[in-house]
Design an enzyme around this catalytic site. Structure first.
Site, PDB file in Angstrom:
ATOM      1  N   GLU A   1      -3.050   7.554  -5.397  1.00 18.39           N
ATOM      2  CA  GLU A   1      -3.536   6.593  -6.879  1.00 18.39           C
ATOM      3  C   GLU A   1      -5.027   7.742  -7.507  1.00 18.39           C
ATOM      4  OE1 GLU A   1      -3.334   2.157  -6.413  1.00 18.39           O
ATOM      5  OE2 GLU A   1      -1.376   3.121  -5.192  1.00 18.39           O
TER       6      GLU A   1
ATOM      7  N   ARG B   1       0.942  -0.763  -0.060  1.00 16.47           N
ATOM      8  CA  ARG B   1      -0.232  -0.072   0.299  1.00 16.47           C
ATOM      9  C   ARG B   1       0.619   1.267   0.004  1.00 16.47           C
ATOM     10  NH1 ARG B   1      -3.453  -2.652  -2.159  1.00 16.47           N
ATOM     11  NH2 ARG B   1      -5.303  -3.107  -1.134  1.00 16.47           N
TER      12      ARG B   1
ATOM     13  N   HIS C   1       0.050  -0.406  -9.469  1.00 18.45           N
ATOM     14  CA  HIS C   1      -1.022  -0.805  -9.129  1.00 18.45           C
ATOM     15  C   HIS C   1      -1.212  -2.570  -9.462  1.00 18.45           C
ATOM     16  CE1 HIS C   1      -3.182  -1.166  -4.998  1.00 18.45           C
ATOM     17  NE2 HIS C   1      -3.666  -3.063  -5.393  1.00 18.45           N
TER      18      HIS C   1
HETATM   19  C1  MLT Z   1      -5.526  -6.489  -3.250  1.00 20.49           C
HETATM   20  O1  MLT Z   1      -5.454  -5.664  -2.427  1.00 20.49           O
HETATM   21  O2  MLT Z   1      -5.789  -6.870  -3.325  1.00 20.49           O
HETATM   22  C2  MLT Z   1      -4.171  -5.618  -4.104  1.00 20.49           C
HETATM   23  O3  MLT Z   1      -4.015  -4.372  -3.690  1.00 20.49           O
HETATM   24  C3  MLT Z   1      -5.456  -5.568  -5.225  1.00 20.49           C
HETATM   25  C4  MLT Z   1      -6.660  -4.764  -5.054  1.00 20.49           C
HETATM   26  O4  MLT Z   1      -6.450  -3.772  -4.388  1.00 20.49           O
HETATM   27  O5  MLT Z   1      -7.485  -4.526  -6.094  1.00 20.49           O
END
Ligand code: MLT
Length: 325
Positions: free
Chosen positions: A264, A235, A282
């Site tokens: 983001e 994160r 991401h």
């Molecule tokens: C997650 O938390 O699974 C990944 O960062 C991908 C997302 O957030 O969709």
């Protein structure tokens, strides 16, 4: 007509089609950007499916008086107020295992890309260059990988790195030295300061919590080896980006790979001008396989709860579960 299921971000796949054939589903991928519209949309739904951009706040949950399940298509739960859901009797389910392999594979890819300067070398050749001396890199073999957060993704990254001959240091305040995560990865469990001081690569795999926010500040970067690389696929808010930029400018570390950002999408900043920094939008979990597993798991759990069964990947114990009056 109101829908049983509201989906406020983009998901697709066979499992979604099956869900759509069994109940009313509204898929509006831009809904997360319009909190007021979202609040109205959830007023009558029984399930809400989100990715990481929808802010599922206490206010939103209280507006959804028929809500039974919040399905998070992904692992991180920092955008969902789980405590508020629990208090409101709403199940929260996520997909903690389904995308971990993809994230771990990208972590290895990022390490190789940093060590061998792949993005810069690619741009160099496309620009007509062929200067091999400029691209002398380093091997991963024999280097130390410091994993901060030895959860599912940390373990999968460690086992892949070990296969490449790396030594694993790990820091995790939630696990003990005799845990499976440690014994399976042969990691040396150390204090964060020791990990920073002794690692050639530091890879962050922490969830965002009040304790981890801006954990990686200037002081922590300055504690790393000047030849070391920093990776964040967890994160963005775990890193103080201004401090990271300063640490890179001061050559306190050798480079960084960031798949996640404090905001983001991020504004253009000094990181975009640094050729020892790799930036991706991401995408760690964005492989066909992972997304297929994620969508299948979350649609299955929504279907489970709407049919009166338990969710398989629930993260809370809502009691009593709220039902339509
Ligand atoms: C997650 O938390 O699974 C990944 O960062 C991908 C997302 O957030 O969709």
């Amino acid at each position: 007509m109101s829908s049983d299921v509201i989906i406020s971000e983009n998901i697709s796949g066979k499992a979604l089609e099956e869900l759509q054939s069994s109940c009313g589903v509204t898929l509006d991928p831009g809904l997360w950007k319009a909190p007021d519209k979202l609040k109205k949309a959830v007023a009558n739904c029984r399930a809400l499916i989100v990715r990481n951009q929808t802010r599922v706040t206490a206010e939103l949950i209280s507006a959804a008086t028929r809500l039974e399940i919040i399905g998070r298509a992904g692992a991180g739960l920092d955008n969902v107020d789980v405590a508020a859901a629990t208090a409101a009797g709403v199940v929260v389910a996520s997909t903690p295992d389904q995308n971990s392999i993809s994230v771990a594979e990208l972590a290895i890819g990022m390490m190789l890309s940093l060590a061998r300067k792949l993005p810069e070398a690619d741009a160099h050749v496309r620009g007509g260059g062929w200067d091999r001396q400029r691209f002398v890199g380093t091997e991963l073999y024999g280097k130390s990988l410091g994993i901060v957060g030895l959860g599912r993704i940390g373990v999968l990254t460690a086992s892949r790195a070990r296969a490449m001959g790396m030594n694993i240091l790990a820091h995790d305040t939630c696990i003990s030295p005799d845990s499976v995560a440690v014994t399976e990865t042969h990691a040396e469990l150390v204090e964060l300061e020791d990990l920073l001081k002794n690692s050639d690569f530091v890879s962050c795999h922490l969830p965002l919590t009040p304790q981890t926010a801006r954990l990686f500040n200037y002081q922590r970067f300055a504690a790393m080896k000047p030849t070391a690389f920093f990776l964040n696929l967890a994160r963005g808010e775990v890193v103080d980006e201004k401090d990271l930029i300063r640490a890179l400018e001061d050559k306190r570390i050798a480079g960084a790979a960031l798949d996640v950002r404090q905001t983001e999408p991020p504004a253009s900043d000094a990181l975009c001008t640094m050729n020892n920094v790799i930036l991706t939008p991401h995408i760690a979990a964005f492989t066909r396989e992972a997304q297929d597993r994620v969508v299948t798991a979350i649609c299955r759990d929504v279907q489970n709860v709407l049919s009166g069964r338990n969710a398989k990947n629930f993260v809370n114990f809502p009691r009593p579960r709220r039902r339509e009056s």
